[in-house]
Scaffold this active site. Sequence first.
Site, PDB file in Angstrom:
ATOM      1  N   CYS A 139       0.830  -1.219   0.000  1.00 12.75           N
ATOM      2  CA  CYS A 139       0.000   0.000   0.000  1.00 12.75           C
ATOM      3  C   CYS A 139       0.859   1.262   0.000  1.00 12.75           C
ATOM      4  O   CYS A 139       0.636   2.172  -0.808  1.00 12.75           O
ATOM      5  CB  CYS A 139      -0.959  -0.006   1.187  1.00 12.75           C
ATOM      6  SG  CYS A 139      -0.193  -0.360   2.777  1.00 12.75           S
ATOM      7  N   ASN A 140       1.845   1.327   0.889  1.00  7.62           N
ATOM      8  CA  ASN A 140       2.668   2.541   0.943  1.00  7.62           C
ATOM      9  C   ASN A 140       3.476   2.726  -0.340  1.00  7.62           C
ATOM     10  O   ASN A 140       3.603   3.835  -0.853  1.00  7.62           O
ATOM     11  CB  ASN A 140       3.609   2.487   2.154  1.00  7.62           C
ATOM     12  CG  ASN A 140       2.884   2.874   3.435  1.00  7.62           C
ATOM     13  OD1 ASN A 140       2.276   3.941   3.514  1.00  7.62           O
ATOM     14  ND2 ASN A 140       2.946   2.014   4.436  1.00  7.62           N
ATOM     15  N   HIS A 219      -2.598   5.577   6.410  1.00  6.07           N
ATOM     16  CA  HIS A 219      -1.214   6.056   6.496  1.00  6.07           C
ATOM     17  C   HIS A 219      -1.191   7.512   6.048  1.00  6.07           C
ATOM     18  O   HIS A 219      -2.094   7.974   5.351  1.00  6.07           O
ATOM     19  CB  HIS A 219      -0.303   5.293   5.530  1.00  6.07           C
ATOM     20  CG  HIS A 219      -0.301   3.815   5.682  1.00  6.07           C
ATOM     21  ND1 HIS A 219       0.095   3.161   6.826  1.00  6.07           N
ATOM     22  CD2 HIS A 219      -0.607   2.817   4.797  1.00  6.07           C
ATOM     23  CE1 HIS A 219       0.028   1.851   6.644  1.00  6.07           C
ATOM     24  NE2 HIS A 219      -0.400   1.618   5.423  1.00  6.07           N
TER      25      HIS A 219
END
Lengths: 340, 340
Positions: A139-140, A219
């Site tokens: 994801c990041n 995040h």
Amino acid sequence: MIKVAVNGYGTIGKRVADAILKQPDMRLIGISKTTPNYEALIAYRKGINIYVPQQSFKKFEEAGIVPAGSVEELIKNADIVVDATPNGVGAQYKTIYRQFDRNAIFQGGEKADVADISFSALCNYNDAINKKYIRVVSCNTTALLRTICTMSKVSRVEKVRATIVRRAADPKEVKKGPINSLSPDPATIPSHHAKDVNSVIKNLDIITMAVVAPTTLMHMHFLDITLKDRVDKKDIIEVLSNTPRLVLISSKYDANSTAELMEIARDLRRDRNDIPEVMVFEDSIYVKDNEVMLMYAVHQESIVVPENIDAIRASMGLMSADESIKITNTSLGILKGYLI
Amino acid sequence: MIKVAVNGYGTIGKRVADAILKQPDMRLIGISKTTPNYEALIAYRKGINIYVPQQSFKKFEEAGIVPAGSVEELIKNADIVVDATPNGVGAQYKTIYRQFDRNAIFQGGEKADVADISFSALCNYNDAINKKYIRVVSCNTTALLRTICTMSKVSRVEKVRATIVRRAADPKEVKKGPINSLSPDPATIPSHHAKDVNSVIKNLDIITMAVVAPTTLMHMHFLDITLKDRVDKKDIIEVLSNTPRLVLISSKYDANSTAELMEIARDLRRDRNDIPEVMVFEDSIYVKDNEVMLMYAVHQESIVVPENIDAIRASMGLMSADESIKITNTSLGILKGYLI
């Protein structure tokens, strides 16, 4: 019509399965599940075929879920498998995918060498065409790559420095922490994200730092990008506005936190409150000569879903990047421009 | 012996008062308090003189606390006042300090123009000597300045880019949030910290970004410092090791989060678990040519206490930076080198 199996039906698997159901050129032949929990029951009620390990048939039947077959049968019945098993388990399953000669899409929790290529649709879709094994980065890393490859349309990206403030756990994870601590992750520099970006863009000068914060929603990334040329803020806003999978958040409507972004997703009736787009705080965009700084939020549960869909098409050699991305965005309602 | 008053007895005020009690050249003549809460009662039991607003005498007496006099009397009786009133209130009190011709030390919550100089002991103590009004910069800015001025002993600091992950509230603050959100603070770049650093080091190229995380223990900073010269990691570790008010945390002992640093403070029997030193994660120090990246933690409740003590001596023209810093460090048990 490609027959797709989803192996593993947790946070990512269930979202990818739902996304597959919305694709005009794909058929979800089933998903695998190891425990008959609430996710399995809801999938079963929706009519999704549940494949389970041979030894778990009884357990599922006792829970009122009749398995469609074994996990091996699921794989055998598919043209391609999206592996959404826990970190590291995908590498073990690769033996079975290979045994049945099935293409597979792995997740970013696997090491890069599990696949022929690490994948980010906006960066290297065309390099992934006809690759048997593709790994969708985490994801990041997906957020970093979408942003970097979008910026590179304005000027060559020469250097990236990023601080990643990670959510501690997904909303459903009740056994993870921290609950009142900032925990460097790791307390060394660079974090693995830089290396993971380099698995897609070789030789980019990127250094990342990461810390875990006690929140479950999203995040956040704090980026400092050095471009080859001096740029204007309006050029940056323009390219960000015109690229689907990135959206801008205007301060005009008082959404200045991840909690408020999530509230927007709920009010918009997004499925599961998901926002697969990178959410850029428009007013954070700061340009100084050839340096661009900005802040954005990343919905960890859903951001990789569109990339998984594109990776399926790339692996099967179905169509070009532009065509696939367009179909994925339309089918999933993925925006460009302002989130609201 | 300088007679010092502390106006305001909250998170900072009570710590500064205790620090004054430990100085060989200072006498705490009293503190002011507006409500007879637990902090007032504990101070009273310790024998500290409590001065209160005229109209609050009765309220304090009913709570078993006999006031020593009014806040005006406190100010009149002192040579210098440390103003630790809430943000913005110090500027209002300045009229009274001026009326009684008393020197005053303000906190970072006040605007820079409240004072003749913004202060960081390791950066500009000598410029503050004999200044009537001195402003000790905020906790985050104090940490940035300590670090930057320490780095500048190795090579000229040319550029600083920092991401600040702020704690949401102090441990005792029960009405503040967020509790499950990352909240950019603000969602624009730069945050005020860069400007505040520039109030001490004019013309430094610094850009800061800040976000609030749901934790109460400490802030964390993620720094990217560009120096004039190429440096070695060992030079950075050496200067950090040899500068009191900065300590290193070795990964050897598994303290890799702010929660664990707090546990160390408790196990070391530090007063109130305070760690006024900047806590640098040693393994985070990353050097690439003339660029230094690192992570450190900042104990927001106590970091400015030694600077307040030094500011008193600077304002009263008592001694040089080196002498004052040495006495402050010794009296407060402030370390250099490894925290443990």
